[in-house]
Design an enzyme around this catalytic site. Structure first.
Site, PDB file in Angstrom:
ATOM      1  CB  VAL A   1     -14.585 -53.413  41.683  1.00 10.31           C
ATOM      2  CG1 VAL A   1     -15.196 -54.732  41.908  1.00 10.31           C
ATOM      3  CG2 VAL A   1     -14.544 -53.153  40.255  1.00 10.31           C
TER       4      VAL A   1
ATOM      5  CB  SER B   1      -6.731 -58.616  28.792  1.00  7.44           C
ATOM      6  OG  SER B   1      -7.149 -58.801  27.473  1.00  7.44           O
TER       7      SER B   1
ATOM      8  CE1 TYR C   1     -10.329 -54.863  29.284  1.00 13.30           C
ATOM      9  CE2 TYR C   1      -8.754 -55.568  27.617  1.00 13.30           C
ATOM     10  CZ  TYR C   1      -9.766 -55.929  28.648  1.00 13.30           C
ATOM     11  OH  TYR C   1     -10.016 -57.403  28.832  1.00 13.30           O
ATOM     12  CB  ALA C   2      -3.848 -52.212  26.164  1.00 13.82           C
TER      13      ALA C   2
HETATM   14  N1  LIG Z   1     -14.194 -61.994  27.400  1.00 16.13           N
HETATM   15  C1  LIG Z   1     -12.902 -61.973  26.987  1.00 16.13           C
HETATM   16  O1  LIG Z   1     -12.556 -62.094  25.823  1.00 16.13           O
HETATM   17  C2  LIG Z   1     -11.954 -61.453  27.945  1.00 16.13           C
HETATM   18  C3  LIG Z   1     -10.454 -61.316  27.553  1.00 16.13           C
HETATM   19  C4  LIG Z   1      -9.544 -60.855  28.527  1.00 16.13           C
HETATM   20  C5  LIG Z   1      -9.878 -60.464  29.477  1.00 16.13           C
HETATM   21  N2  LIG Z   1     -11.024 -60.428  30.012  1.00 16.13           N
HETATM   22  C6  LIG Z   1     -11.323 -59.956  31.273  1.00 16.13           C
HETATM   23  O2  LIG Z   1     -12.127 -60.704  32.139  1.00 16.13           O
HETATM   24  C7  LIG Z   1     -12.868 -60.181  33.020  1.00 16.13           C
HETATM   25  C8  LIG Z   1     -14.446 -60.676  32.866  1.00 16.13           C
HETATM   26  O3  LIG Z   1     -14.915 -60.289  31.820  1.00 16.13           O
HETATM   27  P1  LIG Z   1     -15.946 -60.899  30.985  1.00 16.13           P
HETATM   28  O4  LIG Z   1     -15.542 -61.244  29.736  1.00 16.13           O
HETATM   29  O5  LIG Z   1     -16.480 -62.057  31.754  1.00 16.13           O
HETATM   30  O6  LIG Z   1     -17.000 -59.692  30.684  1.00 16.13           O
HETATM   31  P2  LIG Z   1     -18.649 -59.713  31.276  1.00 16.13           P
HETATM   32  O7  LIG Z   1     -19.084 -58.657  30.761  1.00 16.13           O
HETATM   33  O8  LIG Z   1     -19.121 -61.181  30.837  1.00 16.13           O
HETATM   34  O9  LIG Z   1     -18.336 -59.761  32.908  1.00 16.13           O
HETATM   35  C9  LIG Z   1     -17.693 -58.435  33.618  1.00 16.13           C
HETATM   36  C10 LIG Z   1     -18.568 -58.332  34.750  1.00 16.13           C
HETATM   37  O10 LIG Z   1     -17.821 -57.090  35.405  1.00 16.13           O
HETATM   38  C11 LIG Z   1     -18.844 -56.524  35.926  1.00 16.13           C
HETATM   39  N3  LIG Z   1     -18.448 -55.032  36.203  1.00 16.13           N
HETATM   40  C12 LIG Z   1     -18.259 -53.918  35.544  1.00 16.13           C
HETATM   41  N4  LIG Z   1     -17.868 -52.871  35.990  1.00 16.13           N
HETATM   42  C13 LIG Z   1     -17.981 -53.330  37.370  1.00 16.13           C
HETATM   43  C14 LIG Z   1     -17.935 -52.494  38.489  1.00 16.13           C
HETATM   44  N5  LIG Z   1     -17.504 -51.366  38.618  1.00 16.13           N
HETATM   45  N6  LIG Z   1     -18.070 -52.995  39.842  1.00 16.13           N
HETATM   46  C15 LIG Z   1     -18.198 -54.335  39.756  1.00 16.13           C
HETATM   47  N7  LIG Z   1     -18.532 -55.158  38.823  1.00 16.13           N
HETATM   48  C16 LIG Z   1     -18.461 -54.589  37.587  1.00 16.13           C
HETATM   49  C17 LIG Z   1     -20.103 -56.293  35.152  1.00 16.13           C
HETATM   50  O11 LIG Z   1     -21.384 -55.951  35.689  1.00 16.13           O
HETATM   51  C18 LIG Z   1     -19.942 -57.761  34.786  1.00 16.13           C
HETATM   52  O12 LIG Z   1     -20.910 -58.787  35.474  1.00 16.13           O
HETATM   53  C19 LIG Z   1     -12.604 -58.873  32.796  1.00 16.13           C
HETATM   54  O13 LIG Z   1     -11.584 -58.200  33.688  1.00 16.13           O
HETATM   55  C20 LIG Z   1     -12.036 -58.551  31.378  1.00 16.13           C
HETATM   56  O14 LIG Z   1     -11.215 -57.526  30.938  1.00 16.13           O
HETATM   57  C21 LIG Z   1     -12.200 -60.708  29.117  1.00 16.13           C
END
Ligand SMILES: NC(=O)c1ccc[n+]([C@@H]2O[C@H](COP(=O)([O-])OP(=O)(O)OC[C@H]3O[C@@H](n4cnc5c(N)ncnc54)[C@H](O)[C@@H]3O)[C@@H](O)[C@H]2O)c1
Length: 262
Positions: free
Chosen positions: A66, A144, A157-158
């Site tokens: 992405v 987030s 990140y924030a």
């Molecule tokens: N888990 C939490 O506590 C939390 C809290 C707030 C927000 N989020 C957000 O939720 C979303 C999903 O994260 P998650 O927690 O499921 O983590 P995760 O690590 O399980 O999944 C993240 C996914 O993004 C993919 N990714 C990373 N860089 C990429 C790129 N350049 N192109 C395409 N794909 C890419 C990874 O390969 C992975 O499959 C993120 O945007 C994260 O910031 C997560």
């Protein structure tokens, strides 16, 4: 419309980025369970294949980085070529990039911006362009709780996650007349790979003592006293994807056990 029909995605086409793991994988599964054909992208091809196997024939995968606009446009083109329309687009891919403020380098900053911010911008544009042709749709961007809780070591990140809500509002305002809704979901802590960096050992395994302490702190910060699961986030996304939320646009929905309120 019958109550459960308003939550259905039967006959709809949904694109999900970041679908190889965690929240994105669950969102793709939930959308498919609700009846959608899903087109899923991620850099992790093995993870994508696992997600597709969990979903079955309703899923199509395309390796998508992405941080590259061309990859995002190719993902949209794949969905249009296969299904002729895009009804739902969820920008879920993200990276944490934890780093103390004084140690942040130009490379780190640019990498996190490219994935978390530019990826969401170009994803929203590709989705809006397609949806405009077919009478509308729903764009869901993942921010987030950390965007406003300012966790130490998470300045980049924030910053990027704050920008996600800004993009969402502009898309909602500019594209509303074409039947396109855009909303943000801001998860609280969900124990995925991305979220567990603070208690991982160098070899990738989890440090169980640090983990227990981190989970205890997360639970105690939430009025509900619980940690979220990917389904908690995916269910909120399903609401925003479906006709149940046809009057909702430009919003930021916190799904975090009550950590933030307002
Ligand atoms: N888990 C939490 O506590 C939390 C809290 C707030 C927000 N989020 C957000 O939720 C979303 C999903 O994260 P998650 O927690 O499921 O983590 P995760 O690590 O399980 O999944 C993240 C996914 O993004 C993919 N990714 C990373 N860089 C990429 C790129 N350049 N192109 C395409 N794909 C890419 C990874 O390969 C992975 O499959 C993120 O945007 C994260 O910031 C997560």
């Amino acid at each position: 419309m019958a109550l459960m029909d308003s939550f259905s995605l039967e006959g709809r086409v949904a694109v999900v980025t970041g679908a190889a793991a965690g929240i994105g994988r669950q969102a793709a599964q939930t959308f498919a369970e609700a009846g959608a054909k899903v087109v899923i992208g991620d850099v992790d091809e093995a993870g994508l294949a696992e997600t597709a196997a969990l979903i079955g024939s309703a899923a199509t995968v395309l390796r998508t980085d992405v941080s590259r606009k061309a990859d995002i446009d190719a993902l949209a083109a794949k969905a249009l070529e296969l299904h002729g329309r895009i009804d739902v687009w969820a920008n879920v891919a993200g990276t944490a990039g934890p780093c103390p403020l004084l140690d942040v380098t130009e490379d780190l900053l640019e990498r996190v911006i490219a994935i978390n911010l530019k990826g969401v911008f170009w994803g929203s544009q590709a989705a809006a362009r397609a949806m405009k042709e077919t009478g509308g749709g729903s764009i869901i961007n993942i921010s987030s709780t950390g965007a406003i809780s300012a966790p130490p070591g998470m300045s980049v990140y924030a910053m990027t996650k704050s920008g996600v809500s800004a993009i969402t509002r502009n898309v909602a305002k500019e594209m509303g007349a074409f039947g396109i809704r855009a909303n943000t979901v801001s998860p609280g802590f969900v124990e995925t790979t991305l979220a567990t960096w603070s208690y991982r050992n160098a070899d990738g395994s989890l440090d169980e003592a640090k983990r227990e302490e981190a989970l205890r702190l997360r639970r105690s910060a939430a009025p509900l006293g619980i940690i979220g699961e990917p389904t908690d986030i995916a269910h909120a996304m399903l609401y925003l994807a479906s006709q149940a939320s046809r009057f909702v646009s430009g919003q930021n929905l916190y799904v975090n056990g009550g950590v933030t309120m307002g």
